[in-house]
Design an enzyme around this catalytic site. Structure first.
Site, PDB file in Angstrom:
ATOM      1  N   TYR A 127      66.416 118.605 -43.433  1.00 29.56           N
ATOM      2  CA  TYR A 127      67.532 118.293 -44.333  1.00 29.56           C
ATOM      3  C   TYR A 127      68.919 118.544 -43.781  1.00 29.56           C
ATOM      4  O   TYR A 127      69.908 118.207 -44.430  1.00 29.56           O
ATOM      5  CB  TYR A 127      67.335 119.032 -45.665  1.00 29.56           C
ATOM      6  CG  TYR A 127      66.152 118.480 -46.421  1.00 29.56           C
ATOM      7  CD1 TYR A 127      66.241 117.261 -47.081  1.00 29.56           C
ATOM      8  CD2 TYR A 127      64.931 119.137 -46.430  1.00 29.56           C
ATOM      9  CE1 TYR A 127      65.160 116.717 -47.747  1.00 29.56           C
ATOM     10  CE2 TYR A 127      63.832 118.608 -47.086  1.00 29.56           C
ATOM     11  CZ  TYR A 127      63.952 117.395 -47.747  1.00 29.56           C
ATOM     12  OH  TYR A 127      62.890 116.859 -48.390  1.00 29.56           O
ATOM     13  N   PHE A 418      60.653 124.736 -56.821  1.00 28.94           N
ATOM     14  CA  PHE A 418      60.697 123.731 -57.886  1.00 28.94           C
ATOM     15  C   PHE A 418      60.447 122.350 -57.311  1.00 28.94           C
ATOM     16  O   PHE A 418      60.500 122.160 -56.109  1.00 28.94           O
ATOM     17  CB  PHE A 418      62.046 123.767 -58.620  1.00 28.94           C
ATOM     18  CG  PHE A 418      63.250 123.823 -57.719  1.00 28.94           C
ATOM     19  CD1 PHE A 418      63.761 122.692 -57.117  1.00 28.94           C
ATOM     20  CD2 PHE A 418      63.856 125.049 -57.435  1.00 28.94           C
ATOM     21  CE1 PHE A 418      64.861 122.765 -56.283  1.00 28.94           C
ATOM     22  CE2 PHE A 418      64.974 125.123 -56.598  1.00 28.94           C
ATOM     23  CZ  PHE A 418      65.466 123.980 -56.013  1.00 28.94           C
TER      24      PHE A 418
HETATM   25  C1  COA Z   1      59.177 114.223 -44.209  1.00 31.59           C
HETATM   26  C2  COA Z   1      59.108 112.769 -44.675  1.00 31.59           C
HETATM   27  C3  COA Z   1      59.669 112.682 -46.107  1.00 31.59           C
HETATM   28  C4  COA Z   1      59.947 111.935 -43.726  1.00 31.59           C
HETATM   29  O1  COA Z   1      60.071 110.613 -44.213  1.00 31.59           O
HETATM   30  P1  COA Z   1      60.395 109.388 -43.230  1.00 31.59           P
HETATM   31  O2  COA Z   1      60.678 108.210 -44.085  1.00 31.59           O
HETATM   32  O3  COA Z   1      59.329 109.268 -42.210  1.00 31.59           O
HETATM   33  O4  COA Z   1      61.739 109.902 -42.532  1.00 31.59           O
HETATM   34  P2  COA Z   1      62.809 108.944 -41.826  1.00 31.59           P
HETATM   35  O5  COA Z   1      62.117 107.869 -41.053  1.00 31.59           O
HETATM   36  O6  COA Z   1      63.815 108.493 -42.827  1.00 31.59           O
HETATM   37  O7  COA Z   1      63.469 109.959 -40.822  1.00 31.59           O
HETATM   38  C5  COA Z   1      64.752 110.505 -41.043  1.00 31.59           C
HETATM   39  C6  COA Z   1      65.021 111.489 -39.940  1.00 31.59           C
HETATM   40  O8  COA Z   1      64.188 112.642 -40.110  1.00 31.59           O
HETATM   41  C7  COA Z   1      63.405 112.860 -38.928  1.00 31.59           C
HETATM   42  N1  COA Z   1      62.113 113.370 -39.370  1.00 31.59           N
HETATM   43  C8  COA Z   1      61.252 112.746 -40.179  1.00 31.59           C
HETATM   44  N2  COA Z   1      60.188 113.524 -40.402  1.00 31.59           N
HETATM   45  C9  COA Z   1      60.395 114.683 -39.743  1.00 31.59           C
HETATM   46  C10 COA Z   1      59.661 115.881 -39.601  1.00 31.59           C
HETATM   47  N3  COA Z   1      58.473 116.072 -40.232  1.00 31.59           N
HETATM   48  N4  COA Z   1      60.189 116.858 -38.836  1.00 31.59           N
HETATM   49  C11 COA Z   1      61.388 116.693 -38.223  1.00 31.59           C
HETATM   50  N5  COA Z   1      62.135 115.562 -38.338  1.00 31.59           N
HETATM   51  C12 COA Z   1      61.643 114.574 -39.084  1.00 31.59           C
HETATM   52  C13 COA Z   1      63.325 111.516 -38.244  1.00 31.59           C
HETATM   53  O9  COA Z   1      63.090 111.649 -36.876  1.00 31.59           O
HETATM   54  C14 COA Z   1      64.701 110.937 -38.548  1.00 31.59           C
HETATM   55  O10 COA Z   1      65.642 111.528 -37.678  1.00 31.59           O
HETATM   56  P3  COA Z   1      66.971 110.703 -37.213  1.00 31.59           P
HETATM   57  O11 COA Z   1      67.680 110.315 -38.472  1.00 31.59           O
HETATM   58  O12 COA Z   1      67.721 111.721 -36.406  1.00 31.59           O
HETATM   59  O13 COA Z   1      66.483 109.530 -36.450  1.00 31.59           O
HETATM   60  C15 COA Z   1      57.664 112.231 -44.665  1.00 31.59           C
HETATM   61  O14 COA Z   1      57.144 112.336 -43.369  1.00 31.59           O
HETATM   62  C16 COA Z   1      56.745 112.980 -45.620  1.00 31.59           C
HETATM   63  O15 COA Z   1      56.590 112.572 -46.753  1.00 31.59           O
HETATM   64  N6  COA Z   1      56.138 114.112 -45.164  1.00 31.59           N
HETATM   65  C17 COA Z   1      55.220 114.899 -45.960  1.00 31.59           C
HETATM   66  C18 COA Z   1      55.845 115.416 -47.247  1.00 31.59           C
HETATM   67  C19 COA Z   1      57.095 116.229 -47.010  1.00 31.59           C
HETATM   68  O16 COA Z   1      57.139 117.100 -46.159  1.00 31.59           O
HETATM   69  N7  COA Z   1      58.140 115.931 -47.809  1.00 31.59           N
HETATM   70  C20 COA Z   1      59.392 116.672 -47.792  1.00 31.59           C
HETATM   71  C21 COA Z   1      59.376 117.562 -48.993  1.00 31.59           C
HETATM   72  S1  COA Z   1      60.627 118.791 -49.017  1.00 31.59           S
END
Ligand code: COA
Length: 418
Positions: A127, A418
């Site tokens: 984030y 939450f």
């Molecule tokens: C984490 C999650 C929401 C990422 O969604 P996503 O659509 O693949 O993310 P994006 O493609 O928009 O990536 C945005 C950025 O975050 C980075 N990123 C995505 N997942 C990441 C991870 N697990 N760890 C580190 N960086 C991550 C990407 O490399 C990208 O970086 P950049 O903007 O510098 O290129 C998804 O993998 C997921 O649902 N994971 C499991 C549930 C979870 O952890 N949700 C978060 C709850 S707090």
């Protein structure tokens, strides 16, 4: 250019599909009917965004938010509680999280009601890109049998009684303690009945082999002064004929030090246990000063709540400061440019109000909105962030007073995810 995955709030009849994204992403399953009905009472469809795949018309990414009021240094602040962020495993790494976060921040800013947003991060690297800073540190404690003695110098009060209560029947007493603590504890958010239902939710099918949720209350003739919610796993080492149960402290909140010590003393001395685990404790939990041997808590720290400053002048003028301060901040904010630029912060100290206005005067300290969010609740010191090279002092002697003014006692603590 058309958005590849258009984003909009979900409707009531899309809530199951919204949740399904979260279940796939978090490796979970659908909730029981009982859990779903409790969840529905706090769910706010009109501010829960989903990104849709036009080919299937189904949600493939989600991001929700709760309408909170959070305790911040010196007061309560309307706050967006961001939650349910997930992208379907088969749609990851296409920028869907990025689009959802940008849209959500823009929506919160446009509504103009909530100067900050907060969240718990499933993974810490996610984030910072969106301007969130690590604002609280939380710890897990893990005691072995017989290790949790409270020191003889810890406060005691002979008027205190510890009694077992049925959690749901005791909700009003728990809320009384919680609300007393809330007023001076940054990081607590107000709980209405629907949130208490979530905290006290205890359907048998969702206990996962643990006991029902239990509750002890510390009170005296004037009423409740603290409570603990906990569960236990009943275990027995049959081969050695030895007790082997584990107790999990879900939440322990005390309005004064003697009540806290009495509750810990009760739980840490329970019979038949080999281990006592307490999660989501404040990293500087007062009990660490009350234990005879605090090492035995084996504190395991990790990030707690992250804060995103949405409306900088509103956020900075609506909290209090530990000492008088007059400083000019140079702030960068890539996603919400209204926050960027130079701001003069003036505050009179813990009992005085604060103002935060645009200025053209030379800046004292330069920082990103992320570091401002980290420091906002008073637990992450700007001085520490400067030592890490994340905050820059531009005029000698200006950082230390600003860092001291933004720090706060008690340090922030959010006892629930939450
Ligand atoms: C984490 C999650 C929401 C990422 O969604 P996503 O659509 O693949 O993310 P994006 O493609 O928009 O990536 C945005 C950025 O975050 C980075 N990123 C995505 N997942 C990441 C991870 N697990 N760890 C580190 N960086 C991550 C990407 O490399 C990208 O970086 P950049 O903007 O510098 O290129 C998804 O993998 C997921 O649902 N994971 C499991 C549930 C979870 O952890 N949700 C978060 C709850 S707090």
């Amino acid at each position: 250019m058309a958005e590849p995955y258009p984003i909009r709030p979900v409707t009531d009849d899309e809530i199951t599909a919204f949740r399904a994204v979260d279940e796939h992403a978090f490796h979970g399953g659908p909730p029981s009917a009982a859990r779903m009905s409790v969840f529905r009472r706090t769910f706010e469809a009109d501010r829960s965004l989903a990104a849709f795949d036009p080919a299937t018309a189904a949600p493939v990414g989600v991001a929700g938010a709760y309408t909170f009021r959070m305790s911040v240094p010196g007061g309560l602040l309307p706050t967006a509680g961001v939650s349910y962020v997930a992208v379907l495993p088969t749609y990851r790494r296409r920028g869907i999280l990025r689009s959802l976060m940008r849209r959500q921040l823009a929506d919160i800013a446009a509504a103009g009601r909530e100067p900050i947003a907060v969240l718990w991060a499933s993974e810490a690297p996610l984030y910072w890109r969106y301007g969130y800073g690590r604002a609280t540190t939380t710890a897990t404690f893990r005691f072995q049998r017989g290790e949790g003695a409270i020191a003889p110098f810890a406060p005691t009060d002979p008027a205190l009684r510890i009694r077992i209560a049925e959690p749901t029947a005791a909700q009003a007493e728990l809320a009384k303690v919680y609300d007393t603590v809330l007023s001076s504890q940054p990081g607590f958010f107000t709980r209405n009945d629907a949130w208490w239902d979530r905290v006290l939710y205890d359907a048998e099918e969702d206990r996962g082999g643990l006991s029902p949720q239990r509750c002890v209350i510390a009170d005296d003739n004037s009423g409740p002064r603290g409570y603990a919610l906990y569960r236990a796993r009943d275990r027995w080492d049959d081969d050695r004929f030895l007790p082997d149960s584990v107790l999990f402290v879900d939440e322990l909140v005390a309005a004064d030090p003697a009540a806290g010590a009495a509750l810990w003393a009760d739980l840490l001395s329970r019979d038949l246990l080999t281990e006592i685990t307490a999660r989501l404790r404040p990293a500087d939990d007062p009990v660490l000063h009350q234990l005879l041997d605090p090492r035995r808590a084996r504190p395991q720290p990790h990030d707690g709540v992250w804060v995103r400053v949405i409306d900088l002048p509103a956020a900075l003028s609506q909290r209090r400061y530990s000492c008088p301060v007059d400083a000019v901040l140079e702030v960068t904010d890539e996603l919400l440019p209204d926050n960027a630029g130079r701001w003069r912060l003036r505050a009179g100290g813990p009992d005085g109000g604060a103002t935060c206005e645009r200025t053209t005067e030379p800046a004292d300290v330069a920082l990103d909105v992320r570091e401002l969010g980290a420091a906002y609740l008073g637990g992450t010191r700007l001085g520490g962030l400067a030592a890490a090279g994340l905050v820059t002092q531009l005029r000698p002697g200006t950082l230390a007073p600003l860092s001291a003014a933004m720090s706060w006692d008690p340090s922030p603590w959010c006892p629930r995810i939450f």
